[in-house]
Design a protein around this motif. Sequence first.
Motif, PDB file in Angstrom:
ATOM      1  N   VAL A 120      -3.879   5.571   1.508  1.00 35.03           N
ATOM      2  CA  VAL A 120      -4.321   6.083   2.807  1.00 35.03           C
ATOM      3  C   VAL A 120      -5.138   7.355   2.608  1.00 35.03           C
TER       4      VAL A 120
ATOM      5  N   GLU B 151      -4.358   1.020   7.781  1.00 39.52           N
ATOM      6  CA  GLU B 151      -4.068   0.554   6.423  1.00 39.52           C
ATOM      7  C   GLU B 151      -3.377  -0.806   6.455  1.00 39.52           C
TER       8      GLU B 151
ATOM      9  N   LYS C 148       0.831  -1.199   0.000  1.00 36.14           N
ATOM     10  CA  LYS C 148       0.000   0.000   0.000  1.00 36.14           C
ATOM     11  C   LYS C 148       0.871   1.256   0.000  1.00 36.14           C
TER      12      LYS C 148
END
Length: 145
Positions: free
Chosen positions: A8, A125, A3
């Motif tokens: 985010v 996350e 990620k």
Amino acid sequence: MNKKVADVLLRKGSTITTVSPDTTVLEALHIMADQNIGSVMVLQDGHYLGIVTERDYSRKVVLNGKSSTDTKVSEIMSSDLPRVTAHDSVDYCMQLMSDRNIRYLPVFVDNQVTGIISINDVVKETILSQQETITQLKDYLHSSL
């Protein structure tokens, strides 16, 4: 799946709450309380100067016996935080926060501040990413049976 900071910001939004350098600490604390946030960015004429956090308040105002009505945010802000970009990984941010013992990272595009991520954002996350991985593994296992 690695990620990125962009993921985010997509999830939480890239709204940043800002104050000017001559805002009093008390005013900044009211803003943080009203919005249920732990930091505000200090900007002057759209230029990033630093971040004021609840930790800055407790350590630089309360413990030093200063007045939150007389002290300006420019006197207590953290201006040396590392900068990250939307392309940086969440893992990199977690490492930075852990190594430097910090809870917030300003997000930049070129020299313009575009967001902020907190340790809470990074943890959320990471958990979401792990849940996705578990789901994918379960799906894989069920499909191969």
